[in-house]
Design an enzyme around this catalytic site. Structure first.
Site, PDB file in Angstrom:
ATOM      1  N   ASN A 178      -0.963   5.106  -5.101  1.00 25.51           N
ATOM      2  CA  ASN A 178      -2.344   5.595  -5.021  1.00 25.51           C
ATOM      3  C   ASN A 178      -3.299   4.452  -4.730  1.00 25.51           C
ATOM      4  O   ASN A 178      -3.136   3.344  -5.232  1.00 25.51           O
ATOM      5  CB  ASN A 178      -2.740   6.300  -6.321  1.00 25.51           C
ATOM      6  CG  ASN A 178      -1.875   7.521  -6.575  1.00 25.51           C
ATOM      7  OD1 ASN A 178      -1.190   7.978  -5.661  1.00 25.51           O
ATOM      8  ND2 ASN A 178      -1.892   8.031  -7.786  1.00 25.51           N
ATOM      9  N   VAL A 179      -4.311   4.784  -3.937  1.00 20.98           N
ATOM     10  CA  VAL A 179      -5.279   3.768  -3.522  1.00 20.98           C
ATOM     11  C   VAL A 179      -6.597   3.943  -4.271  1.00 20.98           C
ATOM     12  O   VAL A 179      -7.578   3.274  -3.975  1.00 20.98           O
ATOM     13  CB  VAL A 179      -5.522   3.832  -2.000  1.00 20.98           C
ATOM     14  CG1 VAL A 179      -4.242   3.486  -1.244  1.00 20.98           C
ATOM     15  CG2 VAL A 179      -6.041   5.206  -1.558  1.00 20.98           C
ATOM     16  N   HIS A 216       0.460   0.438  -1.807  1.00 24.64           N
ATOM     17  CA  HIS A 216      -0.210   0.895  -0.590  1.00 24.64           C
ATOM     18  C   HIS A 216      -1.657   0.387  -0.510  1.00 24.64           C
ATOM     19  O   HIS A 216      -2.480   0.957   0.199  1.00 24.64           O
ATOM     20  CB  HIS A 216      -0.185   2.429  -0.501  1.00 24.64           C
ATOM     21  CG  HIS A 216       1.169   2.984  -0.199  1.00 24.64           C
ATOM     22  ND1 HIS A 216       1.507   4.313  -0.278  1.00 24.64           N
ATOM     23  CD2 HIS A 216       2.323   2.356   0.208  1.00 24.64           C
ATOM     24  CE1 HIS A 216       2.776   4.503   0.053  1.00 24.64           C
ATOM     25  NE2 HIS A 216       3.300   3.327   0.341  1.00 24.64           N
ATOM     26  N   CYS A 250     -10.217  -7.981   6.362  1.00 23.78           N
ATOM     27  CA  CYS A 250     -10.284  -8.370   7.769  1.00 23.78           C
ATOM     28  C   CYS A 250      -8.899  -8.217   8.390  1.00 23.78           C
ATOM     29  O   CYS A 250      -7.915  -8.731   7.858  1.00 23.78           O
ATOM     30  CB  CYS A 250     -10.770  -9.812   7.917  1.00 23.78           C
ATOM     31  SG  CYS A 250     -10.687 -10.357   9.643  1.00 23.78           S
ATOM     32  N   CYS A 264      -7.990 -12.215   9.633  1.00 23.70           N
ATOM     33  CA  CYS A 264      -7.740 -13.328   8.704  1.00 23.70           C
ATOM     34  C   CYS A 264      -7.350 -12.850   7.302  1.00 23.70           C
ATOM     35  O   CYS A 264      -6.984 -13.653   6.452  1.00 23.70           O
ATOM     36  CB  CYS A 264      -8.956 -14.262   8.628  1.00 23.70           C
ATOM     37  SG  CYS A 264     -10.364 -13.575   7.741  1.00 23.70           S
ATOM     38  N   CYS A 305     -14.409 -14.813  10.283  1.00 22.87           N
ATOM     39  CA  CYS A 305     -13.739 -15.088  11.570  1.00 22.87           C
ATOM     40  C   CYS A 305     -14.150 -14.140  12.690  1.00 22.87           C
ATOM     41  O   CYS A 305     -13.676 -14.273  13.819  1.00 22.87           O
ATOM     42  CB  CYS A 305     -12.218 -15.046  11.385  1.00 22.87           C
ATOM     43  SG  CYS A 305     -11.553 -13.373  11.274  1.00 22.87           S
ATOM     44  N   THR A 348       4.867  12.239  -7.149  1.00 19.81           N
ATOM     45  CA  THR A 348       5.092  11.800  -5.764  1.00 19.81           C
ATOM     46  C   THR A 348       6.142  12.673  -5.098  1.00 19.81           C
ATOM     47  O   THR A 348       7.121  13.066  -5.736  1.00 19.81           O
ATOM     48  CB  THR A 348       5.505  10.311  -5.681  1.00 19.81           C
ATOM     49  OG1 THR A 348       5.770   9.982  -4.309  1.00 19.81           O
ATOM     50  CG2 THR A 348       6.730   9.975  -6.518  1.00 19.81           C
TER      51      THR A 348
HETATM   52  P1  OAD Z   1       2.305  13.606  -1.658  1.00 16.26           P
HETATM   53  O1  OAD Z   1       1.098  14.416  -1.310  1.00 16.26           O
HETATM   54  O2  OAD Z   1       3.331  13.411  -0.630  1.00 16.26           O
HETATM   55  O3  OAD Z   1       3.017  14.284  -2.920  1.00 16.26           O
HETATM   56  C1  OAD Z   1       2.268  14.677  -4.023  1.00 16.26           C
HETATM   57  C2  OAD Z   1       3.214  15.159  -5.092  1.00 16.26           C
HETATM   58  O4  OAD Z   1       2.441  15.428  -6.245  1.00 16.26           O
HETATM   59  C3  OAD Z   1       3.986  16.437  -4.763  1.00 16.26           C
HETATM   60  O5  OAD Z   1       5.362  16.237  -5.030  1.00 16.26           O
HETATM   61  C4  OAD Z   1       3.386  17.481  -5.720  1.00 16.26           C
HETATM   62  O6  OAD Z   1       4.358  18.417  -6.169  1.00 16.26           O
HETATM   63  C5  OAD Z   1       2.955  16.591  -6.857  1.00 16.26           C
HETATM   64  N1  OAD Z   1       1.885  17.147  -7.689  1.00 16.26           N
HETATM   65  C6  OAD Z   1       0.880  17.980  -7.347  1.00 16.26           C
HETATM   66  N2  OAD Z   1       0.094  18.224  -8.421  1.00 16.26           N
HETATM   67  C7  OAD Z   1       0.608  17.516  -9.454  1.00 16.26           C
HETATM   68  C8  OAD Z   1       0.245  17.341 -10.819  1.00 16.26           C
HETATM   69  N3  OAD Z   1      -0.824  17.930 -11.339  1.00 16.26           N
HETATM   70  N4  OAD Z   1       1.035  16.536 -11.584  1.00 16.26           N
HETATM   71  C9  OAD Z   1       2.102  15.910 -11.069  1.00 16.26           C
HETATM   72  N5  OAD Z   1       2.493  16.041  -9.787  1.00 16.26           N
HETATM   73  C10 OAD Z   1       1.757  16.839  -8.992  1.00 16.26           C
HETATM   74  O7  OAD Z   1       1.768  12.226  -2.267  1.00 16.26           O
HETATM   75  P2  OAD Z   1       2.551  10.844  -2.401  1.00 16.26           P
HETATM   76  O8  OAD Z   1       3.967  11.052  -2.745  1.00 16.26           O
HETATM   77  O9  OAD Z   1       1.723   9.964  -3.259  1.00 16.26           O
HETATM   78  O10 OAD Z   1       0.415   6.800   1.973  1.00 16.26           O
HETATM   79  O11 OAD Z   1       2.460  10.310  -0.904  1.00 16.26           O
HETATM   80  C11 OAD Z   1       2.994   9.057  -0.599  1.00 16.26           C
HETATM   81  C12 OAD Z   1       2.151   8.409   0.463  1.00 16.26           C
HETATM   82  O12 OAD Z   1       1.982   9.286   1.571  1.00 16.26           O
HETATM   83  C13 OAD Z   1       0.728   8.117   0.023  1.00 16.26           C
HETATM   84  O13 OAD Z   1       0.615   6.910  -0.694  1.00 16.26           O
HETATM   85  C14 OAD Z   1       0.012   8.022   1.332  1.00 16.26           C
HETATM   86  C15 OAD Z   1       0.606   9.222   2.025  1.00 16.26           C
HETATM   87  O14 OAD Z   1       0.597   9.171   3.413  1.00 16.26           O
HETATM   88  C16 OAD Z   1      -0.481   6.023   2.565  1.00 16.26           C
HETATM   89  O15 OAD Z   1      -1.646   6.328   2.656  1.00 16.26           O
HETATM   90  C17 OAD Z   1       0.098   4.773   3.109  1.00 16.26           C
END
Ligand code: OAD
Length: 238
Positions: A103-104, A120, A128, A131, A145, A183
């Site tokens: 998470n960001v 991430h 930048c 640089c 830069c 995730t």
């Molecule tokens: P996703 O959107 O891919 O997955 C979110 C997950 O959260 C799913 O498995 C849902 O079932 C679960 N979820 C939803 N509500 C929830 C709750 N209340 N409690 C627990 N889980 C719940 O998100 P990420 O796996 O974080 O990358 O995605 C990975 C990366 O893909 C992100 O960091 C981002 C994105 O593109 C970048 O921006 C580089």
């Protein structure tokens, strides 16, 4: 039958080192949209246009606007009980607890977590592109830069911050228990960290209301939202 929550609570209580991989689901109950759920960001916006260097170079203004929009949402929400339970665990157990977050949004830190590895990047800062200088202002060009400033996040096709990811891998190799929370486990290399932990002997626990790419590998699964499950698992006794 012993409840899975009791099993996981005991595992955490007995662990000398705990790694927690978090994703967008951990912030869902704070009101921050996930990416791949039916109402997620990637159902409404194009990752190619908004989360890649090609998209940024094609239309930097649109990309900056989208990150500003997300920053405003994040600034208007609060950490939830899941973030708070993890921060309380770290207060009790110190540096034996490592959060590796995709998470960001910095909500873990706002809840009080300190040992957080942002694999991430984060959306709060700009960086930048030439640089690497980090700043909190909304300058478009680098005052050092003259390079292009961009959000300090990792976009598709980009490498993760090397030292941060190396520390994340180390935490996964050293932990006894790994909690994988909120995730979809679809984006590598972060999605490979639970396998690293399992290969080094850790018990892997998935906490997610929905099945994911990781579910078949997890040793235990808690099918519940994180703001409900984490406070129950990480009670004061752990
Ligand atoms: P996703 O959107 O891919 O997955 C979110 C997950 O959260 C799913 O498995 C849902 O079932 C679960 N979820 C939803 N509500 C929830 C709750 N209340 N409690 C627990 N889980 C719940 O998100 P990420 O796996 O974080 O990358 O995605 C990975 C990366 O893909 C992100 O960091 C981002 C994105 O593109 C970048 O921006 C580089």
């Amino acid at each position: 039958m012993t409840d899975v929550l009791d099993i996981v609570r005991d595992l955490v209580a007995q662990a000398s080192s705990i790694a927690v991989l978090t994703g967008a689901g951990v912030s869902a109950e704070s009101g921050v949209a996930t990416f791949r759920d039916p109402d997620g960001l990637w159902a409404r916006f194009s990752p190619r246009e908004l989360a890649s260097m090609d998209g940024f170079l094609a239309n930097p203004e649109r990309v900056r606007e989208w990150y500003d929009y997300r920053r405003q949402i994040i600034a208007s929400v609060e950490p939830n009980d899941g973030h708070r339970a993890l921060a309380a665990l770290e207060r009790r157990r110190g540096s034996s607890v490592t959060i590796v977050t995709q998470n960001v949004d910095r909500l873990h830190q706002r809840a009080g977590s300190v040992n957080v590895l942002e694999v991430h990047g984060n959306i709060i800062e700009n960086r930048c592109n030439d640089c690497g200088r980090i700043c909190l202002t909304d300058d478009i060009t680098c005052t050092h830069c003259g390079g292009m400033m961009r959000p300090n996040v990792v976009w598709f096709g980009e490498e993760l911050p090397r030292d941060v990811f190396a520390r994340a891998e180390q935490a996964c190799r050293e932990c006894d228990v790994m909690l994988v929370v909120g995730t979809s486990a679809e984006v590598y290399p972060a999605a490979g960290l639970p396998a690293t932990a399992a290969n080094y002997g850790a018990v892997v626990v998935e906490i997610n209301p929905n099945p994911t790419a990781l579910s078949h590998q997890a040793h235990h699964i808690v099918r519940a939202p994180s703001a409900v499950a984490l406070p129950q698992i990480l009670k004061e006794t752990t």
